[in-house]
Design a protein around this motif. Structure first.
Motif, mmCIF file in Angstrom:
data_model
loop_
_atom_site.group_PDB
_atom_site.id
_atom_site.type_symbol
_atom_site.label_atom_id
_atom_site.label_comp_id
_atom_site.label_asym_id
_atom_site.label_seq_id
_atom_site.Cartn_x
_atom_site.Cartn_y
_atom_site.Cartn_z
ATOM 1 N N GLY A 256 7.633 3.743 -38.804
ATOM 2 C CA GLY A 256 8.079 2.403 -39.169
ATOM 3 C C GLY A 256 7.933 1.430 -38.005
ATOM 4 O O GLY A 256 7.467 0.299 -38.169
ATOM 5 N N GLY A 257 8.307 1.895 -36.835
ATOM 6 C CA GLY A 257 8.205 1.058 -35.639
ATOM 7 C C GLY A 257 6.764 0.697 -35.315
ATOM 8 O O GLY A 257 6.444 -0.457 -35.025
ATOM 9 N N ILE B 100 1.518 -4.851 -48.540
ATOM 10 C CA ILE B 100 2.865 -4.279 -48.434
ATOM 11 C C ILE B 100 3.625 -4.533 -49.725
ATOM 12 O O ILE B 100 4.164 -3.617 -50.333
ATOM 13 N N GLU B 101 3.627 -5.776 -50.176
ATOM 14 C CA GLU B 101 4.341 -6.080 -51.428
ATOM 15 C C GLU B 101 3.472 -5.828 -52.666
ATOM 16 O O GLU B 101 3.943 -5.900 -53.792
ATOM 17 N N GLU B 102 2.206 -5.561 -52.431
ATOM 18 C CA GLU B 102 1.276 -5.186 -53.502
ATOM 19 C C GLU B 102 1.118 -6.235 -54.602
ATOM 20 O O GLU B 102 1.037 -5.916 -55.790
ATOM 21 N N THR C 222 -5.276 2.920 -43.282
ATOM 22 C CA THR C 222 -4.374 1.842 -42.838
ATOM 23 C C THR C 222 -3.627 1.268 -44.035
ATOM 24 O O THR C 222 -2.396 1.130 -44.026
ATOM 25 N N ILE C 223 -4.378 0.952 -45.076
ATOM 26 C CA ILE C 223 -3.769 0.377 -46.282
ATOM 27 C C ILE C 223 -2.780 1.376 -46.893
ATOM 28 O O ILE C 223 -1.685 1.023 -47.287
ATOM 29 N N ARG C 224 -3.191 2.627 -46.905
ATOM 30 C CA ARG C 224 -2.353 3.657 -47.530
ATOM 31 C C ARG C 224 -1.012 3.821 -46.806
ATOM 32 O O ARG C 224 0.030 3.925 -47.451
ATOM 33 N N VAL C 225 -1.039 3.852 -45.478
ATOM 34 C CA VAL C 225 0.243 4.057 -44.782
ATOM 35 C C VAL C 225 1.195 2.882 -45.013
ATOM 36 O O VAL C 225 2.402 3.073 -45.158
ATOM 37 N N ASP D 50 8.608 2.470 -47.734
ATOM 38 C CA ASP D 50 9.701 1.836 -48.467
ATOM 39 C C ASP D 50 10.444 0.909 -47.511
ATOM 40 O O ASP D 50 10.546 1.215 -46.331
ATOM 41 N N PRO D 51 10.974 -0.176 -48.034
ATOM 42 C CA PRO D 51 11.766 -1.039 -47.137
ATOM 43 C C PRO D 51 13.059 -0.338 -46.728
ATOM 44 O O PRO D 51 13.565 0.506 -47.456
#
Ligand SMILES: [Zn+2]
Lengths: 212, 84
Positions: free
Chosen positions: A140-141, A163-165, B47-50, B55-56
């Motif tokens: 995550g970092g 990210i938000e797709e 890159t896109i996959r990771v 999840d937030p």
């Protein structure tokens, strides 16, 4: 106390979105609370990515759901509720960003030359599942830091698309950009991130340019 | 023949699977012949996959409680109440 009356913990986790929206419109605050809970973490992440500022992101989070509540009757059932609140959140976040950055050179609307400098500097193969080398927290970092280092115009597009797709069209709409602009910024963002992540994800023992 | 530059230009659409068949055939031929572009395509796909897989984080509890308080106030004020 109105607190517990207004936003009780709901038992509607499995209820589908359009039902919740319809109920919310009729003044069902439990249903609205469930919609908030479903998307609050994503909206906060989006706001943090766009504003790069936690305080602003929290304002954006609150403003987004307050505006959504206020304008629920304007929500058209032809798009997803999530897409609709993302658009509200992006607008609020961009306003914050513009207010902070008085320097016009970082404006999101600026036309960017996306041609010649899409240079790929490092070419090294990655492991099959390179992310598994890291703990969830470490990963995550790494990912957050990489996104944060993108220039705002690229960052916003990447966050919405990958990210938000959101679709290309939805992203263009939310950011007020043309579809070609979204596409070229997305390519640049993806290539820049690829480059930044290569440091962490490349196959051990492989040097950059090993294939050249 | 497609150049590496041509390939890069199409890379996003290629990974999003939004290129038409003809272009797709050209792109796929290029990566079988060009190890560099193969690596770039593969690592960009990862890159896109990771990022998609992340999840937030759940909302921090202080942020959550301030959000709920703000919404409760808003709801109590009513939709016709004072708005910004
Ligand atoms: Zn090539």
């Amino acid at each position: 106390m109105m607190v517990t009356v207004a936003m009780p913990v709901s038992s509607q986790a499995g209820v589908d979105e359009s039902t919740l929206v319809a109920q919310s419109r009729q003044g069902d605050t439990v249903a609205f609370g469930e919609l908030v809970r479903r998307y609050e973490a994503k909206i906060f992440r989006l706001a943090q990515h766009v504003t790069q500022n936690r305080e602003d992101a929290e304002d954006v989070l609150q403003e987004t759901f307050m505006k959504a509540y206020e304008h629920l009757d304007q929500f058209q059932g032809n798009s997803k509720f999530y897409t609709w609140i993302v658009r509200i959140a992006v607008n609020q976040a961009l306003m914050k960003l513009r207010r902070r950055k008085t320097d016009k050179s970082v404006s999101l609307d600026e036309t960017i030359d996306t041609g010649e400098d899409t240079i790929v500097r490092e070419v090294a193969a990655w492991d099959e599942d390179p992310e598994q080398r890291f703990s969830r927290e470490e990963l995550g970092g790494i990912l957050d830091t990489a996104v944060e280092s993108l220039e705002p115009p690229y960052r916003s597009v990447f966050v919405l698309r990958d990210i938000e797709e959101l679709s290309t069209e939805e992203t263009a709409d939310a950011l007020g950009l043309s579809i070609p602009a979204v596409k070229s910024r997305l390519l640049r963002a993806r290539l820049q991130l690829r480059e930044k992540l290569t440091r962490y994800f490349k196959r051990k023992g492989d040097d950059a340019f090993a294939y050249m | 023949m497609l150049t590496c530059k041509d390939f890069l230009k199409e890379l996003s659409d290629y990974l999003d699977e939004t290129v038409d068949k003809e272009v797709l055939a050209k792109l796929e031929r290029h990566i079988t012949e060009c190890p560099n572009c193969w690596v770039i395509a593969d690592t960009t796909r990862k890159t896109i996959r990771v990022y998609k897989g992340m999840d937030p984080h759940p909302l921090p509890s202080d942020v959550e409680s301030r959000l709920m308080r703000a919404l409760e106030k808003k709801i109590a004020a009513g939709k016709s109440g004072q708005t910004t």
